[in-house]
Scaffold this active site. Structure first.
Site, PDB file in Angstrom:
ATOM      1  N   ARG A  48       0.928  -1.265  -0.247  1.00 31.25           N
ATOM      2  CA  ARG A  48       0.003  -0.671   0.117  1.00 31.25           C
ATOM      3  C   ARG A  48       0.891   1.349   0.319  1.00 31.25           C
ATOM      4  NH1 ARG A  48      -4.117  -2.027   3.764  1.00 31.25           N
ATOM      5  NH2 ARG A  48      -3.095  -1.962   5.019  1.00 31.25           N
ATOM      6  N   GLU A 130      -2.421 -23.251   2.978  1.00 28.70           N
ATOM      7  CA  GLU A 130      -1.487 -24.589   3.932  1.00 28.70           C
ATOM      8  C   GLU A 130      -1.780 -22.473   5.428  1.00 28.70           C
ATOM      9  OE1 GLU A 130      -0.897 -27.814   4.849  1.00 28.70           O
ATOM     10  OE2 GLU A 130      -1.416 -26.970   7.057  1.00 28.70           O
ATOM     11  N   GLY A 135      -0.368 -21.548  11.253  1.00 29.16           N
ATOM     12  CA  GLY A 135       1.011 -20.984  10.781  1.00 29.16           C
ATOM     13  C   GLY A 135       1.808 -21.814  10.599  1.00 29.16           C
ATOM     14  N   ILE A 137       2.147 -25.193  10.862  1.00 25.86           N
ATOM     15  CA  ILE A 137       2.059 -26.525  11.177  1.00 25.86           C
ATOM     16  C   ILE A 137       1.171 -26.762   9.592  1.00 25.86           C
ATOM     17  CG2 ILE A 137       0.408 -28.557  12.933  1.00 25.86           C
ATOM     18  CD1 ILE A 137       0.471 -26.294  14.788  1.00 25.86           C
ATOM     19  N   GLU A 191      -4.314  -9.763  17.335  1.00 29.96           N
ATOM     20  CA  GLU A 191      -4.566  -9.261  16.262  1.00 29.96           C
ATOM     21  C   GLU A 191      -4.523  -8.084  16.838  1.00 29.96           C
ATOM     22  OE1 GLU A 191      -5.028 -10.375  13.073  1.00 29.96           O
ATOM     23  OE2 GLU A 191      -4.881 -12.346  13.809  1.00 29.96           O
ATOM     24  N   LYS A 206     -11.095 -20.509  11.315  1.00 30.41           N
ATOM     25  CA  LYS A 206     -10.126 -21.442  11.619  1.00 30.41           C
ATOM     26  C   LYS A 206     -10.868 -23.051  10.964  1.00 30.41           C
ATOM     27  CE  LYS A 206      -6.316 -19.040  12.710  1.00 30.41           C
ATOM     28  NZ  LYS A 206      -5.208 -18.901  13.703  1.00 30.41           N
TER      29      LYS A 206
END
Ligand code: HSE
Length: 331
Positions: A48, A130, A135, A137, A191, A206
């Site tokens: 950006r 993935e 993350g 894993i 976050e 998730k």
């Protein structure tokens, strides 16, 4: 390295994950070329603002603010901008132009996964994500491919690291909810909008993704029952401890059979009591884990870093190598 053809990689976004992905592509160029059979040429990084501070020093000439232009002509587009728009539109444009797409965008896949998967299928492109769940894993590919011949019955995940960190501090160090939250915030675990973590929205996104893949069906995020951890008190944590249990924010997806015999999928996120003997009880700090129950394989657990720039970049790179190899195999 001589003899390899170039594959053009367009990177969209240069936050903590994007900067590490760019660094690894540039630093591991020869090794990746040998592994793929083609050179991954980082064609550009769309951002950006050209002046923003980055986690990694990267060649300034790579940066552009024109994401649409960068996407055109790319063989693989790696989207790490986050958020639904403009990421969704850029991915659709990339797929239409024949590129494979790698993304770590959980919010986008949870909300528009089926639309993007259809768009990819129509043009024979690969869409992989993935890094969108847990993350570093590997869990999406194991569910989608390694376990494709099995019948998964249940998936239990600690898929939000910041809430696991908070609950773990309350359990192991006796922190109050406020103190644990403050430390998590100071460490940058939450976050930008902490509600996404503590109210379970992030885990619900998730859960949607895991449930859809594990059970080969669309499980909209609105269908995920969601409870966060904001009501959890030190007294409840202590009572669980006294009962030989621990409270974890779990994302659970499982097959269910209604009284009329119809099969369905139930997905929910809530602070659950887990027996201290269960492997998920040993997932401490900000770590993630996904526990899978399958008819033939039995119980499996996937454990590791659920966040972090370089850790998540590992999962992105894995998808990128897989996509790039298709170009080589397919000619
Ligand atoms: N806020 C997320 C977490 C980041 O705490 O797990 C990784 O998706």
């Amino acid at each position: 390295m001589n003899g390899y053809r170039d594959l053009r990689v367009a990177l969209l976004g240069c936050g903590s994950v994007g900067a590490q992905v760019a660094r690894l592509i540039l630093e591991q160029g020869d090794e990746l070329a040998a592994r793929v059979g083609a050179r991954l040429q980082l064609a550009g990084i769309a951002v950006r603002s050209l002046d923003a501070k980055r986690d990694v020093e990267l060649p300034q000439e790579l940066f552009t603010t024109d994401a649409e232009q960068l996407v055109l002509g790319a063989d693989v587009v790696v989207e790490l901008m986050g958020g639904v728009e403009p990421a969704r539109t850029l991915i659709l444009q990339a797929l239409e132009a024949g590129a494979d797409v790698v993304t770590a965008n959980k919010a986008l896949i949870a909300a528009h996964g089926p639309e993007l998967a259809d768009a990819a299928e129509q043009v024979g492109a690969q869409l992989s994500y993935e890094a969108a769940v847990a993350g570093a894993i590997p869990i999406i590919r194991p569910l989608r491919e390694s376990l494709a011949g099995d019948h998964i019955t249940r998936v239990l995940g600690i898929v939000n690291g910041s809430t696991n960190y908070i609950l773990d501090r309350m359990d192991r160090f006796g922190d109050s909810a406020e103190d644990a939250m403050r430390v998590a915030s100071e460490l940058g675990y939450l976050e930008a909008d902490p509600t996404l973590d503590v109210e379970g929205y992030d885990a619900a996104q998730k859960a949607t993704i895991l449930a859809s893949i594990a059970f080969h069906t669309e499980v909209p995020v609105d269908a995920v029952h969601r409870e966060g951890i904001t009501g959890i008190t030190s007294e409840q944590i202590q009572a669980a401890r006294n009962a030989g249990a621990v409270i974890k924010l779990l994302a659970i997806a499982e097959r269910v059979t209604a009284t009329d015999g119809t099969q369905g999928v139930s997905a929910r996120v809530y602070p659950a009591l887990i027996d201290r003997d269960h492997p998920l009880a040993a997932v401490h700090g900000g770590k993630n884990a996904v526990f899978v129950e399958a008819e033939a394989a039995g119980e499996l657990m996937f454990y590791g870093a659920g966040a972090g720039g370089v850790e998540t970049a590992s999962a992105v790179l894995g998808d990128l190598v897989s996509a790039a190899r298709r170009h080589v195999v397919g000619g």
